[in-house]
Design an enzyme around this catalytic site. Structure first.
Site, PDB file in Angstrom:
ATOM      1  N   ASN A   1       0.765  -1.143  -0.549  1.00 16.60           N
ATOM      2  CA  ASN A   1      -0.078  -0.407   0.016  1.00 16.60           C
ATOM      3  C   ASN A   1       0.499   1.003  -0.257  1.00 16.60           C
ATOM      4  O   ASN A   1       2.122   1.121  -0.287  1.00 16.60           O
ATOM      5  CB  ASN A   1      -0.874  -0.019   1.113  1.00 16.60           C
ATOM      6  CG  ASN A   1       0.184  -0.064   2.152  1.00 16.60           C
ATOM      7  OD1 ASN A   1       0.726   0.371   3.022  1.00 16.60           O
ATOM      8  ND2 ASN A   1      -0.835  -0.972   3.977  1.00 16.60           N
ATOM      9  N   ILE A   2       0.481   2.775   0.190  1.00 13.84           N
ATOM     10  CA  ILE A   2       0.722   3.935  -0.164  1.00 13.84           C
ATOM     11  C   ILE A   2       2.067   3.836   1.035  1.00 13.84           C
ATOM     12  O   ILE A   2       2.815   4.572   0.642  1.00 13.84           O
ATOM     13  CB  ILE A   2      -0.366   4.716  -0.046  1.00 13.84           C
ATOM     14  CG1 ILE A   2      -1.760   5.129   1.221  1.00 13.84           C
ATOM     15  CG2 ILE A   2      -0.859   5.185  -1.323  1.00 13.84           C
ATOM     16  CD1 ILE A   2      -1.980   6.566   1.253  1.00 13.84           C
TER      17      ILE A   2
ATOM     18  N   CYS B   1      -7.398  -2.669  -6.657  1.00 14.68           N
ATOM     19  CA  CYS B   1      -7.012  -2.747  -5.588  1.00 14.68           C
ATOM     20  C   CYS B   1      -7.948  -2.142  -4.827  1.00 14.68           C
ATOM     21  O   CYS B   1      -8.959  -3.316  -4.610  1.00 14.68           O
ATOM     22  CB  CYS B   1      -5.947  -1.801  -5.763  1.00 14.68           C
ATOM     23  SG  CYS B   1      -5.626  -0.029  -5.965  1.00 14.68           S
ATOM     24  N   SER B   2      -7.549  -1.554  -3.397  1.00 13.38           N
ATOM     25  CA  SER B   2      -8.678  -1.212  -2.763  1.00 13.38           C
ATOM     26  C   SER B   2      -9.595   0.372  -3.256  1.00 13.38           C
ATOM     27  O   SER B   2     -11.056  -0.495  -3.398  1.00 13.38           O
ATOM     28  CB  SER B   2      -7.961  -0.501  -1.768  1.00 13.38           C
ATOM     29  OG  SER B   2      -7.679  -1.543  -0.843  1.00 13.38           O
ATOM     30  N   ASP B   3      -9.664   1.159  -3.713  1.00  9.69           N
ATOM     31  CA  ASP B   3      -9.735   2.142  -3.813  1.00  9.69           C
ATOM     32  C   ASP B   3      -9.962   2.019  -5.483  1.00  9.69           C
ATOM     33  O   ASP B   3     -10.426   2.892  -6.011  1.00  9.69           O
ATOM     34  CB  ASP B   3      -9.924   3.514  -3.525  1.00  9.69           C
ATOM     35  CG  ASP B   3     -10.294   3.963  -2.352  1.00  9.69           C
ATOM     36  OD1 ASP B   3     -11.379   2.862  -1.332  1.00  9.69           O
ATOM     37  OD2 ASP B   3      -9.587   4.364  -0.615  1.00  9.69           O
ATOM     38  N   GLY B   4      -8.780   1.255  -6.242  1.00 13.96           N
ATOM     39  CA  GLY B   4      -8.864   1.652  -7.946  1.00 13.96           C
ATOM     40  C   GLY B   4      -8.060   3.048  -7.892  1.00 13.96           C
ATOM     41  O   GLY B   4      -8.326   3.180  -9.458  1.00 13.96           O
TER      42      GLY B   4
ATOM     43  N   LYS C   1      -5.588  10.619  -6.891  1.00 12.64           N
ATOM     44  CA  LYS C   1      -5.608  11.885  -5.518  1.00 12.64           C
ATOM     45  C   LYS C   1      -4.297  12.765  -6.185  1.00 12.64           C
ATOM     46  O   LYS C   1      -3.423  12.723  -5.239  1.00 12.64           O
ATOM     47  CB  LYS C   1      -5.760  11.538  -4.471  1.00 12.64           C
ATOM     48  CG  LYS C   1      -7.008  10.520  -4.220  1.00 12.64           C
ATOM     49  CD  LYS C   1      -7.764   9.825  -3.007  1.00 12.64           C
ATOM     50  CE  LYS C   1      -7.478  10.732  -2.025  1.00 12.64           C
ATOM     51  NZ  LYS C   1      -8.288  10.230  -0.240  1.00 12.64           N
TER      52      LYS C   1
ATOM     53  N   ARG D   1      -2.232  12.981  -3.050  1.00  9.19           N
ATOM     54  CA  ARG D   1      -0.298  12.501  -3.113  1.00  9.19           C
ATOM     55  C   ARG D   1       0.613  12.860  -2.792  1.00  9.19           C
ATOM     56  O   ARG D   1       1.977  12.239  -1.911  1.00  9.19           O
ATOM     57  CB  ARG D   1      -0.359  11.092  -4.290  1.00  9.19           C
ATOM     58  CG  ARG D   1      -1.040  10.066  -4.102  1.00  9.19           C
ATOM     59  CD  ARG D   1      -1.245   9.094  -2.926  1.00  9.19           C
ATOM     60  NE  ARG D   1      -2.447   8.117  -3.108  1.00  9.19           N
ATOM     61  CZ  ARG D   1      -3.647   8.364  -1.824  1.00  9.19           C
ATOM     62  NH1 ARG D   1      -3.550   9.584  -0.496  1.00  9.19           N
ATOM     63  NH2 ARG D   1      -4.026   7.009  -2.045  1.00  9.19           N
TER      64      ARG D   1
END
Length: 602
Positions: A313-314, A375-378, A417, A421
């Site tokens: 993840n990020i 992924c989670s939010d795409g 985003k 980001r």
């Protein structure tokens, strides 16, 4: 001495040419002493400082601050500027030392930059000099905290090409042969009411109605339903993108979502399965059930084949880049370089991204299945995977124009985003939303250009320029988080696009070895042994480690310069003797023969 342009790949030559033209038109005088100036850029203050250069030691200079940049000139030499840093690049500003500090150059400012630099300035303790500079820098590096505009909104640059016109979604889908009998263009999101982070125009299965899409949206995170990104020109297998299903710990199901994925699968008659690539590690996808998310289980989706790609993840990526920064700036420790690089895990993350994209591309190229990526939010890992797979499959995206369209489409319009980001104009440097997702994508592209040096129309300077202006806030291209927000702020009317700069100066960003092969599929080798740290980006500020340009490319550029010089001399000769050239029935052999040669491609 540290320079403002640590490699050949820098947009400043273009910028200087732009400012020279402005000065000639009488709009703005040459600011050679106080620094360069863009149209719309205004001086704020200047102060005598000592720049603590990590490579050559203290440099006494004058620091100029505008509403766009900080600019340092040496007071000891009349050389080129030492620093030229857009304020948007600044991540954090800290005061170093106090009133009791006695060490040499121990009192001043420490500036952390998003492009892996750290800048340190020593100032005099008397006269509030540090406080004044700190306040000015803070206000203009982080304007959102003070209700000030980002520089992009006051930038008055004019270019001969309008970069905002580069992407038209209808034209891009038409290039892919869409709509067709299986796929249609939907305007269900025209007012961004279905999904506020998706573009207004979506390509969806022909058999799915807009009401079907609305019902599916309730079962996908952030309402980001499965939509088409790219379709193969021959076998018509498609790459789709979306967010995770809202399964939750109770194993919730949606008949509408299940039927919709079946409709997608049936658009490709060559297979009985729809391949789903979940970018996350499997354990993370399971853990997401606790917060209402999850993945497509076999019971609910019997005609789907699910694989996890193990991309982190990020937060993991942010920490990995922090470790890269620690080993590359200001000094590289040669003795433990390989182990230090390995400890960052950066190349391991690059490997997983490229490997995942190859799996997506190969499945579609083989015609075995259409692919759904999420992924989670795409909007992070999903964008990385779809764009890299599309680069591998479609040679158009490997051209300069095609790459710009790819970024506009898959990253900008589909709601990566960028503002969150990158933190444009925001002083909260510790914000957990910050992450180098787009940087990783560009790094992966660079790895591909190294392995396929003739497959891409653009060069390394093109990629560096994109990253520099990802942070600079000079252009509106990467501002805000989604298309809806950009429409509300009228970005295309109020700001300049970075593609205007690039497309007005294409020669600087063109790969001389490019060979157009639109139907060629390229799969890079992803073993860490074949991947490299991008020295000309991550270590470009260190003058001792900078890589030299490729000798063939250097020779090519020399020949281009020689050609331009001959053309200029020919034009001067023609202007000097207009009567002789016009009246003579037989043109001089020299001019008749030279002109055609000037069009020869070296």
């Amino acid at each position: 001495m540290a320079s403002s342009s640590a490699s050949d790949c820098d947009a400043h030559p273009v910028e200087r040419e732009s400012m020279r033209k402005v000065s000639q038109d009488g709009v703005r005088q040459d600011m050679s002493k106080s620094g360069p100036r863009l149209p719309g850029e205004s001086a704020i203050t200047d102060k005598e400082v000592i720049y603590i250069c990590p490579f050559s030691g203290p440099v006494k200079g004058r620091l100029y601050i505008t509403n766009y940049r900080l600019y340092l000139r040496s007071l000891e030499t009349d050389l080129a500027p030492i620093l030229d840093v857009p304020l948007g690049v600044i991540s954090r500003i800290e005061k170093m030392g106090g009133v009791t500090s006695r060490g040499e150059n121990s009192y001043g400012l420490d500036i952390t930059c998003k492009d892996l630099r750290n800048l340190r300035f020593a100032l005099k303790q008397e006269g509030h000099s540090r406080r004044d500079i700190f306040d000015v820098l803070t206000r203009h590096a982080f304007p959102l905290a003070y209700n000030l505009p980002l520089f992009a909104f006051v930038n008055e640059e004019k270019f001969k090409v309008d970069g905002w016109a580069i992407y038209n979604p209808v034209e891009e889908y038409r290039r892919q042969g869409l709509p067709d009998r299986h796929w249609r263009i939907s305007f269900v999101n025209q007012r961004y009411e279905l999904c506020d982070t998706y573009p207004a125009l979506l390509v969806v299965p022909y058999r799915a109605s807009d009401d079907d899409l609305r019902r599916v949206a309730t079962f996908r995170s952030r309402n980001r339903i499965p939509v088409l990104s790219w379709i193969h020109p021959e076998n018509r297998a498609a790459i789709m993108r979306c967010s995770q299903p809202l399964v939750g710990v109770g194993g919730k199901r949606s008949r509408d979502d299940e039927r919709y994925l079946d409709i997608i699968r049936e658009t490709n008659k060559q297979t009985s399965k729809l391949t789903i690539y979940d970018a996350r590690p499997g354990v993370n996808a399971v853990a997401n059930k606790a917060t209402g998310g999850g993945y497509e289980g076999e019971d609910a989706y019997p005609h789907a084949e699910l694989s996890f790609l193990d991309i982190h993840n990020i937060h993991v990526m942010r920490e990995s880049l922090r470790r890269v920064r620690d080993i590359v700036y200001p000094h590289v420790e040669e003795a433990h370089w390989l182990s230090s690089l390995e400890s960052t895990h950066w190349l391991e993350h690059i490997k997983l991204l490229l490997t995942g994209a190859i799996r997506v591309a190969d499945k579609v190229a083989s015609g075995l299945s259409s692919v759904l990526v999420h992924c989670s939010d795409g909007w992070d890992r999903t964008a990385q995977l779809t764009t890299l797979a599309m680069l591998m499959l479609d040679g158009f995206y490997r051209s300069i124009e095609g790459f710009e369209i790819l970024v506009q489409k898959e990253w900008i319009s589909f709601g990566h985003k960028f503002s969150s980001r990158i933190g444009h104009g925001d002083k909260n440097h510790a914000d957990a939303d910050r992450s180098p997702i787009f940087l990783q994508f560009i790094d992966c592209v660079w790895q591909m250009t190294k392995q396929f040096p003739t497959a891409f129309e653009f060069n390394e300077c093109f990629l560096v320029a994109i990253l520099d202006h990802l942070y600079s806030c000079r252009f509106g291209t990467f501002l805000l988080n989604c298309e809806a927000a950009r429409e509300r702020q009228r970005l295309a009317e109020r700001t300049v696009s970075v593609w205007s700069l690039i497309n007005s100066n294409k020669d600087e960003f063109t790969n001389p070895f490019y060979a157009r092969e639109s139907n060629r599929v390229i799969y890079p080798v992803t073993s860490v042994r074949h991947l490299e740290l991008w020295v000309n980006y991550y270590i470009r500020w260190n003058p001792r480690i900078r890589q030299q340009p490729h000798p063939m490319e250097q020779r090519y550029n020399e020949l281009l310069a020689l050609r331009d010089d001959y053309i200029k001399k020919l034009e001067e000769l023609q202007l000097a003797t207009p009567t002789k050239l016009t009246d003579s029935s037989t043109p001089p052999s020299g001019s008749a023969q030279i002109a055609p040669r000037m069009q020869t491609h070296f």
